[in-house]
Structure formats: structure tokens, C-alpha cells
Design a protein around this motif. Structure first.
Motif, short mmCIF file in Angstrom:
data_model
loop_
_atom_site.label_atom_id
_atom_site.label_comp_id
_atom_site.label_asym_id
_atom_site.label_seq_id
_atom_site.Cartn_x
_atom_site.Cartn_y
_atom_site.Cartn_z
N SER A 98 0.65 -1.19 0.06
CA SER A 98 0.02 -0.20 -0.07
C SER A 98 0.83 1.33 0.15
CB SER A 98 -0.85 -0.18 1.40
OG SER A 98 -1.57 1.27 1.30
N ILE A 139 3.07 4.55 0.25
CA ILE A 139 4.44 4.62 -0.19
C ILE A 139 5.37 3.43 -0.40
CG2 ILE A 139 6.63 5.71 0.93
CD1 ILE A 139 4.73 7.75 2.51
N GLU A 180 5.17 -8.03 3.92
CA GLU A 180 3.99 -7.51 4.24
C GLU A 180 3.17 -8.46 5.05
OE1 GLU A 180 1.60 -5.51 4.15
OE2 GLU A 180 2.36 -3.77 3.10
N ASP A 207 4.89 -10.10 9.94
CA ASP A 207 4.15 -9.39 10.94
C ASP A 207 5.20 -8.43 11.82
OD1 ASP A 207 2.56 -8.21 12.85
OD2 ASP A 207 1.61 -9.87 13.30
N LEU A 208 5.34 -7.11 11.83
CA LEU A 208 6.37 -6.47 12.60
C LEU A 208 6.03 -6.41 14.12
CD1 LEU A 208 6.80 -3.61 9.97
CD2 LEU A 208 8.56 -5.19 10.85
N VAL A 257 9.58 0.52 5.29
CA VAL A 257 8.55 1.41 5.07
C VAL A 257 7.49 1.36 5.85
CG1 VAL A 257 7.19 2.61 3.29
CG2 VAL A 257 9.17 1.48 2.60
N TYR A 306 3.50 7.81 18.38
CA TYR A 306 3.96 7.58 16.96
C TYR A 306 5.11 8.58 16.75
CZ TYR A 306 3.69 8.12 11.73
OH TYR A 306 3.93 8.01 10.39
N LYS A 328 9.00 7.33 15.96
CA LYS A 328 9.62 7.48 14.65
C LYS A 328 11.02 8.49 14.75
CE LYS A 328 6.81 6.43 11.35
NZ LYS A 328 7.19 5.24 10.28
N PRO A 363 8.61 11.44 5.34
CA PRO A 363 7.41 11.86 4.44
C PRO A 363 6.59 13.01 5.34
CG PRO A 363 7.17 9.68 4.40
CD PRO A 363 8.30 9.97 5.52
N THR A 418 1.04 12.59 3.01
CA THR A 418 1.41 12.11 1.81
C THR A 418 0.01 11.42 1.47
OG1 THR A 418 3.50 11.82 2.26
CG2 THR A 418 2.50 10.22 0.38
N THR A 460 -2.15 8.61 0.88
CA THR A 460 -2.08 7.12 1.20
C THR A 460 -3.36 6.69 1.98
OG1 THR A 460 -0.82 7.07 3.01
CG2 THR A 460 0.45 7.28 1.11
N1 LIG Z 1 1.14 9.06 4.63
C1 LIG Z 1 1.53 9.84 5.39
O1 LIG Z 1 0.93 11.04 5.46
C2 LIG Z 1 2.83 9.47 5.97
C3 LIG Z 1 3.35 10.72 6.66
C4 LIG Z 1 4.61 10.57 7.57
C5 LIG Z 1 5.04 9.26 7.63
N2 LIG Z 1 4.54 8.18 6.96
C6 LIG Z 1 5.02 6.68 7.05
O2 LIG Z 1 5.21 6.26 5.83
C7 LIG Z 1 5.11 4.82 6.15
C8 LIG Z 1 4.16 4.16 4.72
O3 LIG Z 1 2.65 4.87 5.32
P1 LIG Z 1 1.69 4.66 4.23
O4 LIG Z 1 0.83 6.06 4.27
O5 LIG Z 1 2.06 4.46 2.89
O6 LIG Z 1 0.89 3.84 4.79
P2 LIG Z 1 -0.24 2.48 4.32
O7 LIG Z 1 -1.04 2.40 5.44
O8 LIG Z 1 -0.72 3.07 3.11
O9 LIG Z 1 0.95 1.39 4.35
C9 LIG Z 1 1.43 0.86 5.31
C10 LIG Z 1 1.94 -0.64 4.96
O10 LIG Z 1 2.20 -1.24 6.17
C11 LIG Z 1 1.70 -2.59 6.49
N3 LIG Z 1 1.77 -2.79 7.80
C12 LIG Z 1 0.90 -2.42 8.62
N4 LIG Z 1 1.25 -3.19 9.90
C13 LIG Z 1 2.29 -4.03 9.53
C14 LIG Z 1 2.79 -5.09 10.36
N5 LIG Z 1 2.57 -5.15 11.43
N6 LIG Z 1 3.67 -5.78 9.75
C15 LIG Z 1 4.05 -5.70 8.40
N7 LIG Z 1 3.57 -4.84 7.70
C16 LIG Z 1 2.47 -3.94 8.25
C17 LIG Z 1 0.23 -2.48 5.97
O11 LIG Z 1 -0.44 -3.71 5.57
C18 LIG Z 1 0.36 -1.43 4.88
O12 LIG Z 1 0.48 -2.28 3.57
C19 LIG Z 1 4.89 4.41 7.42
O13 LIG Z 1 6.06 4.12 7.79
C20 LIG Z 1 4.42 5.91 7.99
O14 LIG Z 1 4.55 6.15 9.10
C21 LIG Z 1 3.11 8.40 6.27
#
Ligand SMILES: NC(=O)c1ccc[n+]([C@@H]2O[C@H](COP(=O)([O-])OP(=O)(O)OC[C@H]3O[C@@H](n4cnc5c(N)ncnc54)[C@H](O)[C@@H]3O)[C@@H](O)[C@H]2O)c1
Length: 250
Positions: free
Chosen positions: A17, A19, A38, A64-65, A91, A156, A160, A186, A189, A191
Motif C-alpha cells: 500500500s 509509499i 507484508e 508481521d512486525l 516502510v 508515534y 519515529k 514523508p 502523503t 495514502t
Molecule cells: N501517509 C503519510 O501521510 C505519512 C506521513 C509520514 C510518515 N508516513 C510513514 O510512511 C510509511 C508508509 O505509510 P503509508 O501512508 O504508505 O501507509 P499505508 O497504511 O498506506 O501502508 C502501510 C503498510 O504497512 C503494512 N503494515 C502495517 N502493519 C504491519 C505489520 N505489523 N507488519 C508488516 N506490515 C505492516 C500495511 O499492511 C500497509 O501495506 C509509514 O512508516 C508511515 O508511518 C506516512
């Protein structure tokens, strides 16, 4: 498209999903063999299929993290890849906005596991062979929340911030082994994770961002590609915000 990562295998977590998916597609486009690590098997299969359709190579690894055993199994499978792992991109992340006083210990344990402790354990499993190979790139995806804090995302932000400090500490240790470690932060973003942010807050973000829009996952993936490629060979321990100028940390 230049195949700057030909012959490399890149493990990307969270690649079903947002990023992570954009990163997996971009690294594959640059020639990398991608391991899609994933929790979401269905979404991961979709990413693998899209990479194959575009002429790239990818494989799904269950991860699974929140489970140490699952992380170890994922790492073991990844390390069995012929040629080993040259690139690790952490990610996957998770969290939602809630006043700190309403947080439960279960909530913050999950936030810490997915955003900090899980990536530490996975990286620990994968970085040793990179040290032996005297080559490799680790890219951690944190957040501007970890640099400047974020209202309603207290734990969070802590996780981070920890990932940013982990990046710097590991970068110092890894440098002598020929491995670079960097971090991308990021800003807001577009998503599925971001869609969970309350609408009022999303509007406020756009007003506060100098470039007056939220980011696209592909724009973050470009920064990750830079840190994953030889173009950043003389860069380590650095933190790059991809946030339309929302934060301008020194
Ligand atoms: N989207 C934003 O605005 C934003 C802003 C700052 C930072 N981030 C960071 O960017 C990264 C990606 O975020 P995103 O917005 O693409 O999120 P998203 O929710 O679209 O994707 C996150 C992915 O992580 C996977 N995931 C969740 N829990 C998991 C686990 N226990 N084990 C393995 N995989 C797992 C999910 O299945 C998902 O596919 C994250 O680290 C997020 O904290 C996002």
C-alpha cells in the motif's frame, strides 16, 4: 528508464500500500528484484503482479512486525535469495490520531512494535550479511512527526524519532563495513494511512505546507530510490524530509 539497481535484491516492508507500494514499483523499475514483505498478503500479491506486468521481478514474503518469530522467518527467507539482500527499505508503519491521555498500553505497544522495534529487529537480522559483503543500503521511512512532533500522535512521534536516531547510530557503525543508512521523512502523503487523519487536520496541513498540497507516494519513492542507489554512496546518517517544505529542520 535507467536500470541503476540491476542485479540487486531489495526488501521493502509495507509494500502492499501507499509509499511502500510506490517504492517497490519504483525500485523494480530501476532493475531491482523486489521482496514484498507484508502483513497484507492480498495487497502484496497485487504489488507482485503489477511488478511482473511491468516486466520486473518480485516475490511476496509474509511479515508481521508485531511478532519477533515472524520477523525472523521473513529475514531467513529473504537471506536465502541468491546473491543476498543489497537493499532494505523499512516502510511499513502504523498509527492514528488520538489524545495521549486516551492511549492504552496496547495501542502504544503496537505503535512502537510496527514503527520502531520491528524495523530494528528486521534490520538486525539483515545487516550482518551486508557487512560481510561490504556493500548495502538501508533506508528507513520515519516521519516529520519524529523531527518536530505531531499533535495527537505523541507515541508515534516517539517511535519515529527513535527510528531517526537508530538510523544515525547504525550509520556510524555500518560505515566501516561499506553500508549506508539513511532516513526519509514523508510529510502528509496521499495514502490510505493519511485518509484516516481527521478532515479538519488535513485541511490545516495543506494551508501550512509551503508548496500548498500534500505529497504523492511516488514523490517519496524517488527520495528512497536515491538513498537505495549508488548516487548516494557518499551520503550516510542523513534525514531527508519530503514534505513540500512543511518542516525545514536544520
Ligand atoms: N501517509 C503519510 O501521510 C505519512 C506521513 C509520514 C510518515 N508516513 C510513514 O510512511 C510509511 C508508509 O505509510 P503509508 O501512508 O504508505 O501507509 P499505508 O497504511 O498506506 O501502508 C502501510 C503498510 O504497512 C503494512 N503494515 C502495517 N502493519 C504491519 C505489520 N505489523 N507488519 C508488516 N506490515 C505492516 C500495511 O499492511 C500497509 O501495506 C509509514 O512508516 C508511515 O508511518 C506516512
Amino acid at each position: 528508464m535507467e536500470k541503476t539497481l540491476s542485479g540487486k535484491t531489495a526488501l521493502v516492508t509495507g509494500a502492499a500500500s501507499g509509499i511502500g507500494k510506490a517504492t517497490a514499483l519504483r525500485l523494480a523499475q530501476a532493475g531491482a528484484n523486489v521482496l514484498v514483505a507484508e502483513l497484507d498478503a492480498k495487497g502484496a500479491a497485487q504489488t507482485v503482479a503489477e511488478i511482473a506486468d511491468a516486466g520486473g521481478t518480485a516475490r511476496y514474503l509474509a511479515l508481521d512486525l508485531c511478532s519477533g518469530e515472524a520477523i525472523d522467518r521473513c529475514a531467513q527467507e529473504a537471506l536465502a535469495t541468491p546473491g543476498g539482500i543489497g537493499i532494505v527499505v523499512n516502510v511499513a508503519g502504523w498509527g492514528y490520531s488520538q489524545p495521549f491521555v486516551q492511549n492504552t498500553p496496547d495501542f502504544w505497544d503496537r505503535v512502537m512494535a510496527i514503527n520502531l522495534n520491528g524495523p530494528i529487529r528486521l534490520t538486525h537480522r539483515l545487516v550482518g550479511p551486508m557487512f560481510e559483503a561490504r556493500s548495502g543500503k538501508v533506508v528507513n521511512v520515519a516521519s516529520d512527526a519524529g523531527r518536530v512532533g505531531s499533535l495527537g500522535e505523541t507515541v508515534y512521534s516517539a517511535a519515529k524519532g527513535g527510528l531517526i536516531a537508530f538510523t544515525k547510530g547504525l550509520a556510524r557503525e555500518a560505515a566501516r563495513h561499506g553500508v549506508n543508512v539513511n532516513c526519509v521523512c514523508p510529510g502528509p502523503t496521499d495514502t490510505p494511512l493519511y485518509q484516516a487523519v481527521p478532515e479538519k487536520l488535513r485541511d490545516a496541513f495543506v494551508k501550512a505546507i509551503p508548496l500548498r498540497r500534500i505529497g504523492q507516494p511516488q514523490e517519496v519513492a524517488e527520495a528512497i530510490l536515491f538513498f537505495a542507489s549508488a548516487q548516494s554512496d557518499y551520503v550516510t546518517g542523513q534525514v531527508l524530509s519530503v514534505s513540500g517544505g512543511l518542516t525545514m529542520a536544520g
